[in-house]
Motif scaffolding. Structure first.
Motif, PDB file in Angstrom:
ATOM      1  N   GLY A  64       4.554   1.107  -5.392  1.00 33.78           N
ATOM      2  CA  GLY A  64       4.043   0.264  -6.466  1.00 33.78           C
ATOM      3  C   GLY A  64       2.579  -0.077  -6.282  1.00 33.78           C
ATOM      4  O   GLY A  64       1.831   0.620  -5.605  1.00 33.78           O
ATOM      5  N   HIS A  65       2.165  -1.168  -6.890  1.00 43.79           N
ATOM      6  CA  HIS A  65       0.765  -1.582  -6.796  1.00 43.79           C
ATOM      7  C   HIS A  65       0.431  -2.091  -5.402  1.00 43.79           C
ATOM      8  O   HIS A  65       1.313  -2.517  -4.640  1.00 43.79           O
ATOM      9  CB  HIS A  65       0.464  -2.682  -7.822  1.00 43.79           C
ATOM     10  CG  HIS A  65       0.333  -2.178  -9.220  1.00 43.79           C
ATOM     11  ND1 HIS A  65      -0.683  -1.338  -9.625  1.00 43.79           N
ATOM     12  CD2 HIS A  65       1.099  -2.398 -10.330  1.00 43.79           C
ATOM     13  CE1 HIS A  65      -0.544  -1.060 -10.901  1.00 43.79           C
ATOM     14  NE2 HIS A  65       0.527  -1.675 -11.357  1.00 43.79           N
ATOM     15  N   ASP A  66      -0.854  -2.057  -5.071  1.00 39.73           N
ATOM     16  CA  ASP A  66      -1.350  -2.571  -3.793  1.00 39.73           C
ATOM     17  C   ASP A  66      -1.488  -4.091  -3.909  1.00 39.73           C
ATOM     18  O   ASP A  66      -2.446  -4.596  -4.505  1.00 39.73           O
ATOM     19  CB  ASP A  66      -2.704  -1.920  -3.483  1.00 39.73           C
ATOM     20  CG  ASP A  66      -3.198  -2.253  -2.082  1.00 39.73           C
ATOM     21  OD1 ASP A  66      -3.056  -3.423  -1.661  1.00 39.73           O
ATOM     22  OD2 ASP A  66      -3.728  -1.349  -1.420  1.00 39.73           O
ATOM     23  N   ALA A 113      10.864   4.260  -4.240  1.00 41.23           N
ATOM     24  CA  ALA A 113      10.063   4.300  -5.464  1.00 41.23           C
ATOM     25  C   ALA A 113      10.276   2.940  -6.112  1.00 41.23           C
ATOM     26  O   ALA A 113      11.283   2.710  -6.763  1.00 41.23           O
ATOM     27  CB  ALA A 113      10.514   5.427  -6.381  1.00 41.23           C
ATOM     28  N   THR A 114       9.334   2.031  -5.890  1.00 41.62           N
ATOM     29  CA  THR A 114       9.522   0.651  -6.313  1.00 41.62           C
ATOM     30  C   THR A 114       8.435   0.196  -7.269  1.00 41.62           C
ATOM     31  O   THR A 114       7.288   0.633  -7.193  1.00 41.62           O
ATOM     32  CB  THR A 114       9.544  -0.291  -5.095  1.00 41.62           C
ATOM     33  OG1 THR A 114       8.352  -0.100  -4.324  1.00 41.62           O
ATOM     34  CG2 THR A 114      10.747   0.002  -4.219  1.00 41.62           C
ATOM     35  N   GLU A 131      18.572  12.204  -1.266  1.00 39.43           N
ATOM     36  CA  GLU A 131      19.731  11.309  -1.335  1.00 39.43           C
ATOM     37  C   GLU A 131      19.517   9.985  -0.614  1.00 39.43           C
ATOM     38  O   GLU A 131      20.268   9.032  -0.834  1.00 39.43           O
ATOM     39  CB  GLU A 131      20.978  12.014  -0.806  1.00 39.43           C
ATOM     40  CG  GLU A 131      20.876  12.485   0.624  1.00 39.43           C
ATOM     41  CD  GLU A 131      22.013  13.428   1.009  1.00 39.43           C
ATOM     42  OE1 GLU A 131      22.748  13.873   0.104  1.00 39.43           O
ATOM     43  OE2 GLU A 131      22.155  13.721   2.213  1.00 39.43           O
ATOM     44  N   GLU A 132      18.483   9.886   0.226  1.00 34.72           N
ATOM     45  CA  GLU A 132      18.234   8.614   0.915  1.00 34.72           C
ATOM     46  C   GLU A 132      17.268   7.705   0.145  1.00 34.72           C
ATOM     47  O   GLU A 132      16.941   6.611   0.608  1.00 34.72           O
ATOM     48  CB  GLU A 132      17.718   8.850   2.349  1.00 34.72           C
ATOM     49  CG  GLU A 132      16.667   9.959   2.507  1.00 34.72           C
ATOM     50  CD  GLU A 132      15.304   9.615   1.925  1.00 34.72           C
ATOM     51  OE1 GLU A 132      14.729   8.598   2.308  1.00 34.72           O
ATOM     52  OE2 GLU A 132      14.812  10.378   1.069  1.00 34.72           O
ATOM     53  N   THR A 133      16.804   8.136  -1.001  1.00 38.65           N
ATOM     54  CA  THR A 133      15.815   7.363  -1.755  1.00 38.65           C
ATOM     55  C   THR A 133      16.414   6.086  -2.340  1.00 38.65           C
ATOM     56  O   THR A 133      17.560   6.066  -2.778  1.00 38.65           O
ATOM     57  CB  THR A 133      15.239   8.203  -2.903  1.00 38.65           C
ATOM     58  OG1 THR A 133      14.834   9.477  -2.415  1.00 38.65           O
ATOM     59  CG2 THR A 133      14.043   7.507  -3.544  1.00 38.65           C
ATOM     60  N   ARG A 134      15.613   5.020  -2.346  1.00 38.18           N
ATOM     61  CA  ARG A 134      15.998   3.784  -3.031  1.00 38.18           C
ATOM     62  C   ARG A 134      14.978   3.504  -4.133  1.00 38.18           C
ATOM     63  O   ARG A 134      13.779   3.695  -3.960  1.00 38.18           O
ATOM     64  CB  ARG A 134      16.052   2.613  -2.054  1.00 38.18           C
ATOM     65  CG  ARG A 134      17.124   2.751  -0.984  1.00 38.18           C
ATOM     66  CD  ARG A 134      17.375   1.421  -0.281  1.00 38.18           C
ATOM     67  NE  ARG A 134      16.133   0.869   0.250  1.00 38.18           N
ATOM     68  CZ  ARG A 134      15.898  -0.444   0.393  1.00 38.18           C
ATOM     69  NH1 ARG A 134      16.809  -1.330   0.028  1.00 38.18           N
ATOM     70  NH2 ARG A 134      14.755  -0.872   0.894  1.00 38.18           N
ATOM     71  N   PHE A 135      15.504   3.046  -5.252  1.00 37.75           N
ATOM     72  CA  PHE A 135      14.683   2.751  -6.427  1.00 37.75           C
ATOM     73  C   PHE A 135      14.821   1.276  -6.781  1.00 37.75           C
ATOM     74  O   PHE A 135      15.905   0.700  -6.666  1.00 37.75           O
ATOM     75  CB  PHE A 135      15.150   3.578  -7.627  1.00 37.75           C
ATOM     76  CG  PHE A 135      15.045   5.065  -7.443  1.00 37.75           C
ATOM     77  CD1 PHE A 135      13.951   5.757  -7.927  1.00 37.75           C
ATOM     78  CD2 PHE A 135      16.051   5.770  -6.779  1.00 37.75           C
ATOM     79  CE1 PHE A 135      13.855   7.135  -7.762  1.00 37.75           C
ATOM     80  CE2 PHE A 135      15.969   7.147  -6.612  1.00 37.75           C
ATOM     81  CZ  PHE A 135      14.864   7.830  -7.107  1.00 37.75           C
TER      82      PHE A 135
END
Length: 264
Positions: A64-66, A113-114, A131-135
């Motif tokens: 996401g944003h800094d 991916a947030t 498969e280990e990705t979190r959203f």
């Protein structure tokens, strides 16, 4: 410096863009956003790039944003109001640019991916996730509702599920993201690069002019009424049918031979 922040490699018709701030989980700093926009705009007119893969270096796709950079913006006399308005405007320009590119854009997603990173996935035409990705659109957890990420997210997944994610700040795994329609497919971590490339290669092998026409029509017709959409896409198919290479492709299919498409 911008070349380092977003690396670009074009091979066999596929452009691979790599967000390269691994120590910051590829957070979208001002400089990174500027570099990403410049790369995308350059690829839009690159005849060698038929498909674009967007990925992140290191442990994550994009966090996401800094937030540190955002907080520094509060030092201005207006407490950051002008900076924040400009920041979200610049970010929104990138998200709106992706669907207008002539090439299909595939997100290659791993790690997390947030917030605006999830927005980036939702803005791409397709996505392949490890498969280990979190959203998550988890800004609400720190008091900042993900209102701009909401635009892309709510156009990818059902409304009630989108609203739940936005208001709870909960994370979902890659399997759930696929069920909701945020990603196309989920693969083992070790297969992510190969599977994404295989999808890109499949699309890159099609008639580029047809894909470009089709992508433009896909987004144009989404917000039309049913009669408008059919009228518009009918005209688009006429445009497509009149291409020399479409004539050749259909003739080759009928004659059971490989099409002799002109170099694009």
């Amino acid at each position: 410096m911008s070349d380092d922040l977003v690396q670009c490699d074009v091979t066999a018709g596929v452009a691979v863009l790599t967000l390269n701030r691994p120590a910051a989980l590829n957070a979208l700093s001002d400089a990174l956003m500027a570099a990403l926009k410049a790369r995308l705009e350059a690829l839009a007119t690159d005849p060698e790039a038929r498909v674009i893969i967007l990925r992140g270096a290191g442990k994550a796709f994009c966090a996401g944003h800094d937030l540190k950079e955002m907080q520094a913006g509060r030092a201005a006399e207006d407490k950051g109001a002008a900076y924040f308005a400009d920041l979200f405007s610049r970010c929104s320009e990138i998200m709106q640019l992706i669907p207008t590119l002539p090439q299909p854009v595939i997100a290659q997603v791993h790690g997390i991916a947030t917030a605006a990173g999830c927005q980036l996935v939702a803005s791409c035409d397709m996505a392949v996730a490890s498969e280990e990705t979190r959203f998550g659109v988890n800004g609400v957890n720190i008091g900042l509702f993900c209102s701009t990420p909401m635009v892309a997210l709510s156009r990818n997944i059902p409304r009630k599920q989108a609203f739940e994610l936005l208001t709870t700040g909960a994370f979902i795994n890659a399997g759930r993201a696929a069920e909701l329609g945020l990603v196309n497919r989920v693969v083992a971590p070790e297969a992510l690069e190969a599977e994404t490339r295989a999808l890109a290669d499949t699309v890159a092998a099609k008639l580029g002019a047809a894909v470009r026409i089709g992508k433009r029509a896909f987004y144009d017709q989404i917000d039309m009424t049913l009669p408008e959409a059919y009228a518009h896409t009918g005209a688009v198919m006429v445009e497509n049918m009149l291409l020399r290479d479409t004539d050749e492709g259909i003739s080759a299919f009928i004659e059971k031979r490989k099409p002799d498409w002109a170099a694009e």
